[in-house]
Scaffold this motif. Structure first.
Motif, mmCIF file in Angstrom:
data_model
loop_
_atom_site.group_PDB
_atom_site.id
_atom_site.type_symbol
_atom_site.label_atom_id
_atom_site.label_comp_id
_atom_site.label_asym_id
_atom_site.label_seq_id
_atom_site.Cartn_x
_atom_site.Cartn_y
_atom_site.Cartn_z
ATOM 1 N N PRO A 101 0.845 -1.200 0.000
ATOM 2 C CA PRO A 101 0.000 0.000 0.000
ATOM 3 C C PRO A 101 0.879 1.248 0.000
ATOM 4 C CG PRO A 101 0.084 -0.971 2.188
ATOM 5 C CD PRO A 101 0.815 -1.904 1.272
ATOM 6 N N THR A 102 0.316 2.341 -0.495
ATOM 7 C CA THR A 102 1.039 3.608 -0.471
ATOM 8 C C THR A 102 1.015 4.180 0.949
ATOM 9 O OG1 THR A 102 -0.912 4.954 -0.948
ATOM 10 C CG2 THR A 102 0.337 4.104 -2.849
ATOM 11 N N ILE A 103 1.855 5.175 1.178
ATOM 12 C CA ILE A 103 1.885 5.857 2.474
ATOM 13 C C ILE A 103 0.499 6.415 2.792
ATOM 14 C CG2 ILE A 103 2.843 7.838 3.723
ATOM 15 C CD1 ILE A 103 4.908 5.674 3.358
ATOM 16 N N ARG A 104 -0.130 7.019 1.814
ATOM 17 C CA ARG A 104 -1.464 7.615 2.047
ATOM 18 C C ARG A 104 -2.526 6.549 2.300
ATOM 19 N NH1 ARG A 104 -1.161 12.979 1.591
ATOM 20 N NH2 ARG A 104 0.494 13.836 0.286
ATOM 21 N N GLU A 105 -2.434 5.416 1.621
ATOM 22 C CA GLU A 105 -3.383 4.325 1.877
ATOM 23 C C GLU A 105 -3.219 3.796 3.296
ATOM 24 O OE1 GLU A 105 -4.015 2.287 -2.529
ATOM 25 O OE2 GLU A 105 -2.227 1.750 -1.357
ATOM 26 N N ILE A 106 -1.988 3.629 3.729
ATOM 27 C CA ILE A 106 -1.741 3.165 5.099
ATOM 28 C C ILE A 106 -2.310 4.165 6.087
ATOM 29 C CG2 ILE A 106 0.023 2.677 6.832
ATOM 30 C CD1 ILE A 106 1.800 1.660 4.484
ATOM 31 N N GLY A 107 -2.026 5.444 5.859
ATOM 32 C CA GLY A 107 -2.534 6.484 6.752
ATOM 33 C C GLY A 107 -4.045 6.504 6.838
ATOM 34 N N ALA A 108 -4.692 6.395 5.679
ATOM 35 C CA ALA A 108 -6.162 6.428 5.654
ATOM 36 C C ALA A 108 -6.755 5.238 6.410
ATOM 37 C CB ALA A 108 -6.657 6.439 4.208
ATOM 38 N N LYS A 109 -6.188 4.054 6.217
ATOM 39 C CA LYS A 109 -6.719 2.860 6.864
ATOM 40 C C LYS A 109 -6.364 2.781 8.343
ATOM 41 C CE LYS A 109 -6.921 0.095 2.683
ATOM 42 N NZ LYS A 109 -6.405 -1.076 1.963
ATOM 43 N N ALA A 110 -5.237 3.388 8.727
ATOM 44 C CA ALA A 110 -4.785 3.320 10.122
ATOM 45 C C ALA A 110 -5.202 4.539 10.932
ATOM 46 C CB ALA A 110 -3.262 3.174 10.167
ATOM 47 N N GLY A 111 -5.848 5.503 10.293
ATOM 48 C CA GLY A 111 -6.292 6.695 11.010
ATOM 49 C C GLY A 111 -5.152 7.651 11.339
ATOM 50 N N ILE A 112 -4.137 7.695 10.485
ATOM 51 C CA ILE A 112 -3.005 8.602 10.675
ATOM 52 C C ILE A 112 -3.065 9.636 9.562
ATOM 53 C CG2 ILE A 112 -0.493 8.795 10.811
ATOM 54 C CD1 ILE A 112 -0.460 5.793 11.538
ATOM 55 N N SER A 113 -3.243 10.900 9.915
ATOM 56 C CA SER A 113 -3.431 11.927 8.893
ATOM 57 C C SER A 113 -2.131 12.403 8.266
ATOM 58 C CB SER A 113 -4.187 13.119 9.475
ATOM 59 O OG SER A 113 -3.467 13.658 10.564
ATOM 60 N N SER A 114 -1.026 12.269 8.972
ATOM 61 C CA SER A 114 0.254 12.781 8.483
ATOM 62 C C SER A 114 1.082 11.685 7.816
ATOM 63 C CB SER A 114 1.047 13.367 9.651
ATOM 64 O OG SER A 114 2.383 13.612 9.281
ATOM 65 N N PRO A 115 1.541 11.917 6.586
ATOM 66 C CA PRO A 115 2.435 10.946 5.957
ATOM 67 C C PRO A 115 3.719 10.735 6.775
ATOM 68 C CG PRO A 115 1.607 12.466 4.313
ATOM 69 C CD PRO A 115 1.178 12.988 5.652
ATOM 70 N N ASN A 116 4.175 11.767 7.460
ATOM 71 C CA ASN A 116 5.356 11.639 8.308
ATOM 72 C C ASN A 116 5.092 10.657 9.462
ATOM 73 O OD1 ASN A 116 8.042 12.339 9.107
ATOM 74 N ND2 ASN A 116 7.125 13.479 10.794
ATOM 75 N N GLY A 117 3.897 10.674 10.000
ATOM 76 C CA GLY A 117 3.538 9.727 11.056
ATOM 77 C C GLY A 117 3.595 8.291 10.555
ATOM 78 N N VAL A 118 3.100 8.069 9.345
ATOM 79 C CA VAL A 118 3.164 6.730 8.749
ATOM 80 C C VAL A 118 4.621 6.334 8.542
ATOM 81 C CG1 VAL A 118 2.574 5.331 6.735
ATOM 82 C CG2 VAL A 118 0.918 6.980 7.622
ATOM 83 N N ASN A 119 5.425 7.256 8.031
ATOM 84 C CA ASN A 119 6.841 6.970 7.810
ATOM 85 C C ASN A 119 7.558 6.577 9.095
ATOM 86 O OD1 ASN A 119 7.528 7.098 5.049
ATOM 87 N ND2 ASN A 119 7.220 9.304 5.072
ATOM 88 N N ARG A 120 7.242 7.232 10.189
ATOM 89 C CA ARG A 120 7.867 6.884 11.472
ATOM 90 C C ARG A 120 7.548 5.450 11.866
ATOM 91 N NH1 ARG A 120 6.040 11.940 14.725
ATOM 92 N NH2 ARG A 120 4.426 10.419 15.011
ATOM 93 N N HIS A 121 6.289 5.045 11.678
ATOM 94 C CA HIS A 121 5.905 3.667 12.001
ATOM 95 C C HIS A 121 6.596 2.676 11.061
ATOM 96 C CE1 HIS A 121 3.041 4.461 15.157
ATOM 97 N NE2 HIS A 121 2.432 5.359 14.406
ATOM 98 N N LEU A 122 6.696 3.017 9.772
ATOM 99 C CA LEU A 122 7.370 2.133 8.824
ATOM 100 C C LEU A 122 8.853 1.991 9.170
ATOM 101 C CD1 LEU A 122 5.751 3.187 5.430
ATOM 102 C CD2 LEU A 122 5.226 1.188 6.838
ATOM 103 N N LYS A 123 9.496 3.093 9.528
ATOM 104 C CA LYS A 123 10.908 3.034 9.918
ATOM 105 C C LYS A 123 11.099 2.161 11.155
ATOM 106 C CE LYS A 123 12.404 7.384 7.915
ATOM 107 N NZ LYS A 123 12.888 8.747 8.157
ATOM 108 N N ALA A 124 10.173 2.250 12.091
ATOM 109 C CA ALA A 124 10.252 1.408 13.287
ATOM 110 C C ALA A 124 10.101 -0.066 12.912
ATOM 111 C CB ALA A 124 9.187 1.815 14.298
#
Length: 75
Positions: free
Chosen positions: A26-49
Motif C-alpha cells: 500500500p502507499t503511504i497515504r493508503e496506510i494512513g487512511a486505513k490506520a487513522g493517521i493523517s500525516s504521511p510523516n507519522g506513517v513513515n515513522r511507524h514504517l521506519k520502526a
C-alpha cells in the motif's frame, strides 16, 4: 524478536492484508487512511520502526521501496 507497539502491529497487519489482496504494497497515504493517521510523516515513522525491528525491509530495486521480507508471527 523485538516487540512492536499496538499501532505498529495494526499497520503491519494492514500491510499484510493489502499485499495478500492486491499483490502490492500500500502507499503511504493508503496506510494512513486505513490506520487513522493523517500525516504521511507519522506513517513513515511507524514504517521506519517496523524496518528497524525486522518486520519490513527496504526493497532491492528502489531506494524508497519497502517490502515484507517474510511472514512473521506478530500476534
Amino acid at each position: 524478536m523485538t516487540t512492536i507497539t499496538a499501532k505498529q502491529l495494526a499497520i503491519y497487519k494492514l500491510i499484510l492484508q493489502h499485499v495478500a489482496d492486491t499483490g502490492l504494497m500500500p502507499t503511504i497515504r493508503e496506510i494512513g487512511a486505513k490506520a487513522g493517521i493523517s500525516s504521511p510523516n507519522g506513517v513513515n515513522r511507524h514504517l521506519k520502526a517496523l524496518i528497524s525491528k525486522g518486520y519490513l525491509s527496504h526493497g532491492k530495486d528502489r531506494s524508497q521501496a519497502v517490502c515484507v521480507p517474510a511472514i512473521r508471527q506478530a500476534a
